[in-house]
Design a protein around this motif. Structure first.
Motif, PDB file in Angstrom:
ATOM      1  N   ILE A 289      49.331  44.874  51.252  1.00 53.77           N
ATOM      2  CA  ILE A 289      49.871  45.740  50.388  1.00 53.77           C
ATOM      3  C   ILE A 289      49.644  45.181  48.942  1.00 53.77           C
ATOM      4  CG2 ILE A 289      51.383  46.722  52.113  1.00 53.77           C
ATOM      5  CD1 ILE A 289      53.837  45.065  50.350  1.00 53.77           C
ATOM      6  N   ASN A 290      49.179  43.860  48.750  1.00 53.23           N
ATOM      7  CA  ASN A 290      49.204  43.133  47.605  1.00 53.23           C
ATOM      8  C   ASN A 290      47.917  42.758  47.184  1.00 53.23           C
ATOM      9  OD1 ASN A 290      50.160  41.941  45.121  1.00 53.23           O
ATOM     10  ND2 ASN A 290      50.527  39.937  46.321  1.00 53.23           N
ATOM     11  N   ARG A 291      47.287  43.201  46.017  1.00 58.93           N
ATOM     12  CA  ARG A 291      46.061  43.092  45.478  1.00 58.93           C
ATOM     13  C   ARG A 291      45.787  42.283  44.108  1.00 58.93           C
ATOM     14  NH1 ARG A 291      43.499  48.407  44.109  1.00 58.93           N
ATOM     15  NH2 ARG A 291      41.407  47.330  43.999  1.00 58.93           N
ATOM     16  N   ALA A 292      44.743  41.523  43.919  1.00 60.42           N
ATOM     17  CA  ALA A 292      44.663  40.705  42.749  1.00 60.42           C
ATOM     18  C   ALA A 292      43.390  40.792  41.957  1.00 60.42           C
ATOM     19  CB  ALA A 292      45.143  39.297  43.030  1.00 60.42           C
ATOM     20  N   ARG A 293      43.171  40.684  40.769  1.00 60.38           N
ATOM     21  CA  ARG A 293      42.213  40.292  39.937  1.00 60.38           C
ATOM     22  C   ARG A 293      42.434  39.280  39.130  1.00 60.38           C
ATOM     23  NH1 ARG A 293      40.330  45.484  36.595  1.00 60.38           N
ATOM     24  NH2 ARG A 293      38.814  44.053  36.050  1.00 60.38           N
ATOM     25  N   VAL A 294      41.177  38.358  38.874  1.00 60.74           N
ATOM     26  CA  VAL A 294      41.326  37.311  37.903  1.00 60.74           C
ATOM     27  C   VAL A 294      40.358  37.622  36.809  1.00 60.74           C
ATOM     28  CG1 VAL A 294      40.876  34.779  37.451  1.00 60.74           C
ATOM     29  CG2 VAL A 294      41.928  35.647  39.648  1.00 60.74           C
ATOM     30  N   VAL A 295      41.053  38.103  35.512  1.00 56.95           N
ATOM     31  CA  VAL A 295      39.972  38.925  34.467  1.00 56.95           C
ATOM     32  C   VAL A 295      39.876  37.744  33.243  1.00 56.95           C
ATOM     33  CG1 VAL A 295      40.359  40.806  33.351  1.00 56.95           C
ATOM     34  CG2 VAL A 295      41.439  40.712  35.427  1.00 56.95           C
TER      35      VAL A 295
ATOM     36  N   ALA B 172      38.825  37.473  29.375  1.00 58.99           N
ATOM     37  CA  ALA B 172      39.333  38.098  28.132  1.00 58.99           C
ATOM     38  C   ALA B 172      38.723  39.356  27.986  1.00 58.99           C
ATOM     39  CB  ALA B 172      39.232  37.383  26.919  1.00 58.99           C
ATOM     40  N   ASP B 173      37.263  39.708  28.214  1.00 62.73           N
ATOM     41  CA  ASP B 173      36.868  40.757  27.902  1.00 62.73           C
ATOM     42  C   ASP B 173      36.855  41.900  29.170  1.00 62.73           C
ATOM     43  OD1 ASP B 173      35.334  39.938  30.026  1.00 62.73           O
ATOM     44  OD2 ASP B 173      33.399  39.708  29.097  1.00 62.73           O
ATOM     45  N   GLY B 174      37.663  41.921  29.836  1.00 64.80           N
ATOM     46  CA  GLY B 174      38.130  42.869  30.920  1.00 64.80           C
ATOM     47  C   GLY B 174      37.293  42.703  32.153  1.00 64.80           C
ATOM     48  N   THR B 175      36.303  41.863  32.175  1.00 60.50           N
ATOM     49  CA  THR B 175      35.539  41.549  33.467  1.00 60.50           C
ATOM     50  C   THR B 175      36.144  40.522  34.416  1.00 60.50           C
ATOM     51  OG1 THR B 175      34.002  39.895  32.282  1.00 60.50           O
ATOM     52  CG2 THR B 175      33.428  42.425  32.393  1.00 60.50           C
ATOM     53  N   ASP B 176      35.879  40.658  35.818  1.00 54.25           N
ATOM     54  CA  ASP B 176      36.425  39.923  36.889  1.00 54.25           C
ATOM     55  C   ASP B 176      35.785  38.676  36.567  1.00 54.25           C
ATOM     56  OD1 ASP B 176      37.971  41.828  38.147  1.00 54.25           O
ATOM     57  OD2 ASP B 176      36.265  42.614  38.963  1.00 54.25           O
ATOM     58  N   ALA B 177      36.554  37.401  36.587  1.00 55.39           N
ATOM     59  CA  ALA B 177      36.027  36.184  36.750  1.00 55.39           C
ATOM     60  C   ALA B 177      35.409  35.748  37.748  1.00 55.39           C
ATOM     61  CB  ALA B 177      37.254  35.203  36.415  1.00 55.39           C
ATOM     62  N   ALA B 178      34.578  34.574  37.822  1.00 59.28           N
ATOM     63  CA  ALA B 178      33.943  34.141  39.081  1.00 59.28           C
ATOM     64  C   ALA B 178      34.946  33.338  39.767  1.00 59.28           C
ATOM     65  CB  ALA B 178      32.784  33.514  38.740  1.00 59.28           C
ATOM     66  N   ASP B 179      34.650  32.914  41.102  1.00 59.20           N
ATOM     67  CA  ASP B 179      35.546  31.800  41.638  1.00 59.20           C
ATOM     68  C   ASP B 179      35.545  30.635  40.943  1.00 59.20           C
ATOM     69  OD1 ASP B 179      36.040  33.503  43.865  1.00 59.20           O
ATOM     70  OD2 ASP B 179      34.629  32.983  45.292  1.00 59.20           O
ATOM     71  N   GLY B 180      36.555  29.988  40.615  1.00 53.75           N
ATOM     72  CA  GLY B 180      36.712  28.782  39.965  1.00 53.75           C
ATOM     73  C   GLY B 180      36.788  28.988  38.567  1.00 53.75           C
ATOM     74  N   GLU B 181      36.754  30.029  38.154  1.00 55.22           N
ATOM     75  CA  GLU B 181      36.579  30.307  36.670  1.00 55.22           C
ATOM     76  C   GLU B 181      38.283  31.052  36.437  1.00 55.22           C
ATOM     77  OE1 GLU B 181      34.518  33.200  33.172  1.00 55.22           O
ATOM     78  OE2 GLU B 181      34.262  33.436  35.250  1.00 55.22           O
ATOM     79  N   ALA B 182      38.774  30.302  35.099  1.00 59.36           N
ATOM     80  CA  ALA B 182      40.148  30.670  34.782  1.00 59.36           C
ATOM     81  C   ALA B 182      39.942  32.120  34.266  1.00 59.36           C
ATOM     82  CB  ALA B 182      40.490  29.635  33.589  1.00 59.36           C
TER      83      ALA B 182
ATOM     84  N   LEU C 235      47.453  32.461  33.423  1.00 62.18           N
ATOM     85  CA  LEU C 235      45.810  32.203  33.474  1.00 62.18           C
ATOM     86  C   LEU C 235      45.877  31.380  34.832  1.00 62.18           C
ATOM     87  CD1 LEU C 235      44.535  30.767  30.255  1.00 62.18           C
ATOM     88  CD2 LEU C 235      44.095  32.810  31.287  1.00 62.18           C
ATOM     89  N   VAL C 236      44.813  31.680  35.840  1.00 62.17           N
ATOM     90  CA  VAL C 236      44.937  31.039  37.127  1.00 62.17           C
ATOM     91  C   VAL C 236      43.260  30.740  37.299  1.00 62.17           C
ATOM     92  CG1 VAL C 236      46.957  32.387  37.776  1.00 62.17           C
ATOM     93  CG2 VAL C 236      44.869  33.248  38.359  1.00 62.17           C
ATOM     94  N   ARG C 237      43.038  30.124  38.476  1.00 57.45           N
ATOM     95  CA  ARG C 237      41.651  30.031  38.983  1.00 57.45           C
ATOM     96  C   ARG C 237      41.831  30.493  40.654  1.00 57.45           C
ATOM     97  NH1 ARG C 237      41.552  25.388  35.840  1.00 57.45           N
ATOM     98  NH2 ARG C 237      40.185  25.659  34.244  1.00 57.45           N
ATOM     99  N   ARG C 238      40.855  31.288  41.035  1.00 60.86           N
ATOM    100  CA  ARG C 238      41.019  31.727  42.418  1.00 60.86           C
ATOM    101  C   ARG C 238      39.598  30.886  43.145  1.00 60.86           C
ATOM    102  NH1 ARG C 238      41.330  37.794  43.872  1.00 60.86           N
ATOM    103  NH2 ARG C 238      39.141  37.719  42.190  1.00 60.86           N
ATOM    104  N   ASP C 239      39.776  30.221  43.999  1.00 60.97           N
ATOM    105  CA  ASP C 239      38.705  29.715  44.847  1.00 60.97           C
ATOM    106  C   ASP C 239      38.101  30.530  46.035  1.00 60.97           C
ATOM    107  OD1 ASP C 239      40.031  29.543  47.263  1.00 60.97           O
ATOM    108  OD2 ASP C 239      40.619  27.334  46.835  1.00 60.97           O
ATOM    109  N   ALA C 240      37.000  30.250  46.495  1.00 58.65           N
ATOM    110  CA  ALA C 240      36.508  31.179  47.601  1.00 58.65           C
ATOM    111  C   ALA C 240      37.277  31.535  48.764  1.00 58.65           C
ATOM    112  CB  ALA C 240      35.028  30.641  47.965  1.00 58.65           C
ATOM    113  N   ASP C 241      38.324  30.652  49.038  1.00 59.32           N
ATOM    114  CA  ASP C 241      39.036  30.878  50.239  1.00 59.32           C
ATOM    115  C   ASP C 241      40.403  31.771  49.876  1.00 59.32           C
ATOM    116  OD1 ASP C 241      37.472  29.284  51.606  1.00 59.32           O
ATOM    117  OD2 ASP C 241      38.333  27.340  51.255  1.00 59.32           O
ATOM    118  N   GLY C 242      40.367  32.280  48.483  1.00 59.00           N
ATOM    119  CA  GLY C 242      41.516  32.971  48.115  1.00 59.00           C
ATOM    120  C   GLY C 242      42.759  32.243  47.702  1.00 59.00           C
ATOM    121  N   PHE C 243      42.836  30.908  47.495  1.00 62.08           N
ATOM    122  CA  PHE C 243      43.815  30.233  46.998  1.00 62.08           C
ATOM    123  C   PHE C 243      43.769  30.113  45.488  1.00 62.08           C
ATOM    124  CE2 PHE C 243      44.033  28.554  51.450  1.00 62.08           C
ATOM    125  CZ  PHE C 243      45.279  28.188  51.500  1.00 62.08           C
ATOM    126  N   PHE C 244      45.060  30.321  45.105  1.00 61.97           N
ATOM    127  CA  PHE C 244      44.928  30.328  43.695  1.00 61.97           C
ATOM    128  C   PHE C 244      45.662  29.027  42.931  1.00 61.97           C
ATOM    129  CE2 PHE C 244      44.871  34.758  45.001  1.00 61.97           C
ATOM    130  CZ  PHE C 244      44.330  35.445  44.098  1.00 61.97           C
TER     131      PHE C 244
END
Length: 496
Positions: free
Chosen positions: A331-337, A339-349, A384-393
């Protein structure tokens, strides 16, 4: 009734179907579900006689005491909204929150003088009725039955806005009951547990995770007046607590305290903390105190953030993965975004955005602030967070606490963690100060561990082994202690 109650009154009534079971402990006293149900009913009668109806606000200016819980549940039983007020605040601060919340009744006992002064600062038409819990509870039983829905607001949680003016997070019954069912699953709690409340009851952690978590698990609840490092484990032992929640500052304070033979003389199995430490520090804390520390992330605006999955090995330094619901699933979704509103890549803040049914309905009385925070149907956390490929923040920084220096964004939290790694540092804070160059200078404040001394230059040499040159503080101030908020976080706005 659905598979799990959807409002706080339903949840408590569900548990109180076993009225002789002991639920609440405070100092040398204890209360069964039946005792609490009786006291809640009596307070609700008193509130109803003072004109309280569905949707009214009830300000609760009480310490960490069972009376605060009884008043909260009584307000919710009438469909009213509980508004906890920090009793350590000044009359000016209390008046500011009352002006925002506009309560019908202000409940105060030993803080009645503070309530009178704060209320007197309001316009005549905005002044609440002031009553004590004793006055409210003396008119007998039989509170009116009021229909309460999951989407009704249950609690207003005071927090600070960007201008310093108070905000009030409006959280619904749905948020609290979803959390009541999920928190025990996140931590592995059951009816044999006793949850210790050392955080203030005006904090969502104490409300949703501890109080409602105990109801959800069918566990008991132990309440202490306030957190004290010197008494913490003694109180935990005396109250036979098995689980406790802590903010990061509490962990640092306990770790910095002088070691005692009683450090492991308790029944606590699990400590939940909103703090990600390096592996060596995390393991040292667990080994010293003989418990397991689980790490998670939440905020007043949502109880569904992230947490370490119990079934996986610890991912030290991380906030964990997204919290989900044990019955309802994802029931919980996340985006790491960016400053320009686009989704950050894995490992990017990027800024963490969350979307779940356990989030605030609004900031009470502030449609503009609500629109900004919930823009596009996502909760913009400001972190500000980073998300890795395994879904850990991994937490990077509060966006409001980024320091801009030499063209780089620097996390105050990173500098603080480096300072706390020094064996003599017990408390640390880093803040930005303006410089003649038009950018930020980094000013650090530290306090020594018990029995230790600090040399600023020696600390700076230590930091050079852990931080790039542009991240080093320009000035390091050594203080006997650092000021703290009521939730034991360092009050950076008081550092000068």
């Amino acid at each position: 009734m659905t598979a799990f109650p959807e409002t706080i009154p339903e949840l408590f009534a569900w548990r109180a179907a076993q009225p002789s079971a002991t639920w609440l402990f405070y100092e040398s006293d204890c209360w069964t579900y039946g005792d609490v149900a009786d006291l809640v009913d009596r307070v609700a009668v008193g509130l109803a006689e003072r004109g309280v109806v569905h949707g009214d606000r009830i300000a609760i200016l009480l310490p960490n005491h069972p009376r605060a819980l009884f008043t909260w549940f009584a307000a919710n039983r009438l469909g009213a909204i509980a508004c906890f007020v920090n009793p350590a605040q000044t009359p000016f601060e209390v008046a500011a929150f009352l002006r925002l919340a506009r309560p019908r009744v202000l409940v105060a006992d030993e803080h009645e003088a503070l309530a009178e002064v704060a209320s007197a600062a309001l316009p005549d038409g905005a002044r609440p009725i002031i009553a004590s819990t004793a006055e409210l509870g003396q008119r007998g039983r039989g509170a009116p039955e009021v229909a309460v829905t999951p989407d009704d607001v249950a609690v207003l949680i005071a927090t600070s806005g960007t201008t310093g003016a108070p905000k009030a997070v409006a959280q619904t019954h749905r948020t609290y009951t979803l959390t009541a069912e999920a928190f025990p699953a996140w931590l592995g709690l059951d009816a044999s547990d006793r949850l210790l409340v050392a955080l203030p009851l005006f904090h969502i952690n104490a409300q949703a995770y501890s109080t409602l978590g105990a109801l959800g698990a069918g566990a008991s609840l132990a309440l202490v007046p306030k957190f004290s490092a010197s008494r913490f484990f003694k109180e935990a032992k005396r109250l036979a607590a098995t689980q406790v929640n802590a903010v990061g500052a509490m962990v640092h304070i306990l770790a910095a305290a002088e070691a005692r033979p009683s450090d492991r003389d308790h029944q606590l199995r699990t400590l939940y903390a909103a703090l990600a430490l390096p592996e060596a520090q995390h393991r040292a804390f667990e080994d010293r105190f003989g418990l397991r520390m689980l790490v998670g992330y939440g905020m007043s605006e949502t109880t569904f953030g992230t947490i370490w999955p119990r079934e996986l090995p610890p991912r030290y330094g991380s906030m964990g993965t997204l919290r989900q619901h044990p019955r309802l699933g994802e029931i919980n979704r996340a985006r790491v975004v960016r400053a320009d509103g686009t989704d950050a890549a894995d490992g990017e803040a990027g800024e963490l955005w969350l979307q779940n049914p356990g989030s605030l309905r609004e900031y009470f009385g502030s449609s503009a602030e609500t629109a900004l925070t919930l823009a596009g149907g996502w909760l913009h956390t400001g972190d500000l967070v980073r998300r890795d490929a395994d879904g850990f923040f991994t937490f990077v920084a509060r966006m409001k606490e980024l320091i801009r220096r030499r063209g780089e964004n620097i996390s105050a939290a990173e500098i603080e963690l480096a300072m706390l790694a020094h064996p003599s540092v017990g408390q640390a804070a880093a803040i930005a100060a303006p410089s003649a160059l038009g950018e930020d200078e980094i000013v650090a404040y530290v306090a020594a561990r018990a029995g230790a001394t600090l040399d600023p230059e020696a600390l700076r040499d230590f930091l050079r082994t852990r931080l790039a040159e542009h991240k080093l503080p320009s000035v390091i101030h050594v203080r006997a202690s650092l000021p703290r908020t009521a939730t034991e976080r360092i009050a950076k706005h008081l550092l000068k």
